[in-house]
Scaffold this active site. Structure first.
Site, PDB file in Angstrom:
ATOM      1  N   CYS A 107       6.145 -42.328  18.963  1.00 29.09           N
ATOM      2  CA  CYS A 107       5.301 -41.409  18.202  1.00 29.09           C
ATOM      3  C   CYS A 107       4.469 -42.182  17.174  1.00 29.09           C
ATOM      4  O   CYS A 107       4.021 -43.300  17.459  1.00 29.09           O
ATOM      5  CB  CYS A 107       6.203 -40.331  17.577  1.00 29.09           C
ATOM      6  SG  CYS A 107       5.394 -38.783  17.122  1.00 29.09           S
ATOM      7  N   THR A 108       4.275 -41.647  15.981  1.00 30.05           N
ATOM      8  CA  THR A 108       3.443 -42.348  15.002  1.00 30.05           C
ATOM      9  C   THR A 108       4.153 -43.536  14.353  1.00 30.05           C
ATOM     10  O   THR A 108       3.606 -44.168  13.444  1.00 30.05           O
ATOM     11  CB  THR A 108       2.919 -41.387  13.911  1.00 30.05           C
ATOM     12  OG1 THR A 108       4.026 -40.780  13.251  1.00 30.05           O
ATOM     13  CG2 THR A 108       2.041 -40.311  14.520  1.00 30.05           C
TER      14      THR A 108
END
Lengths: 232, 232
Positions: free
Chosen positions: A105-106
């Site tokens: 993800c981020t």
């Protein structure tokens, strides 16, 4: 007697993380033979992810060993960490001695902010992947991207596909396949709406709109941090 | 002003559970609009799942409200709970007032032990699904099985497919699709080995062998408990 060396897997956790980013991969990697996976943060106090889930880290930064594999999740809490000197330093020091530096993800933006993905191919949550080039990272919109010793996963649930990829890299395909069978990872989503490629345009717009202020804030921090990171 | 009533989702946790069984669904259901999802156990002391993950329950049994949806996970710790009167009583009392009674993995055996699946269709982890008929439950080897107000998921990672099914049931398909997009649930396993149907016969045998003592113990308890449950 088993003399195979243990692979130490350090999995970052932090307040307001998206818990599944890291707990999906933890479920897989913590079961891997001759591996020791643990959750690491500044201290061992209980912390809450962005859904309110309370977990207790296994290890504080101060007594973390050198890990062989680092895994970094994302979520709303990731934005502030791009400017957290203690976290950036921990990631840089660990990365210098690790065999694999990875994210879901981020989390890739946090690695990028630490200067650990420059010139590499990487992926990220679809809402934030366009921020990778701010840090000189080549964004590749695949579910899992392997570029040498950097492995990155896309949004949240990609952590499972990511984890089996990492497991195959460190313990071989047979081990990965055995754990896939044990965890019955034979996905069958009831709807086909898990990526902007397949979701309706209306829905994509709606989700973009709902996330807008979080994404703007992240972008502002990415821009600010990149001025320092890319320059060094 | 939003006057839509809140759907209360009680998600059981316990020592030696398979954490992802419940934390996968939690990631989805805790984000659902007009829902409140929480983790419930006898008390609020931190507890460890079967991989060593430490979580803190949100609620003790004694002050749990009547939930609208109950979710029960599985894992090695499930076996002993089939004979735990406090847990069985909690599940029976909650089920009597709930709209949906659900499980992931061997959580269905715990529901069955509480007499909550008799005569119903249900699924379970592939290694233990043949224990459902011991309790008079019709085993259906699908990834998610819906039988009226009972929804059950197969092994561990099926919890995601299960969660989007439950979410669609309580909040509609559009909400489920929006969250699927937000969580980027567009799975792409690097290997095709997540079910005995597709894994090599050798690997199935190997995994069965490794789990043999746990499965035998579970079966012995299922048999013992079923003598009481089915009779009542």
């Amino acid at each position: 007697m088993n003399t195979e060396p243990i692979t130490r897997i350090g999995m970052l956790v932090f307040p307001m993380m998206t818990s599944l980013d890291i707990l999906g991969p933890f479920e897989v990697l913590a079961r891997a033979p001759s591996c020791h996976a643990e959750l690491v943060w500044k201290d061992r106090n209980p912390l809450k992810g962005d859904t309110g889930l309370t977990i207790v880290p296994d290890r504080g930064f101060a007594d973390a060993p050198q890990y062989d594999v680092i895994v970094v999740p994302g979520g709303p809490g990731q934005t502030a960490l791009m400017e957290d000197a203690e976290v950036i330093q921990f990631l840089r020091e660990q990365a210098a001695g690790a065999e694999l530096v990875t994210s879901v993800c981020t989390g890739s933006l946090l690695l990028a902010a630490a200067g650990l993905l420059q010139g590499k191919k990487a992926t990220c949550h679809w809402l934030s992947i366009d921020q990778l080039p701010i840090f000189g990272v080549e964004a590749v919109a695949d579910r899992v991207v392997v570029d040498g010793d950097r492995i990155t996963g896309a949004g949240v649930t990609s952590g499972l596909d990511f984890a089996f990829t990492v497991l195959a890299a460190i313990r071989g395909q047979e081990t990965a396949k055995a754990l896939q069978l044990m965890l019955e990872y034979d996905p069958a989503p009831p709807f086909d709406s898990g990526h902007p490629r397949v979701a309706s345009a209306d829905l994509v717009e709606k989700v973009r709109h709902a996330a807008d202020s979080m994404i703007r804030e992240r972008r502002a921090v990415s821009m600010r941090v990149a001025q320092c990171t890319v320059a060094t």
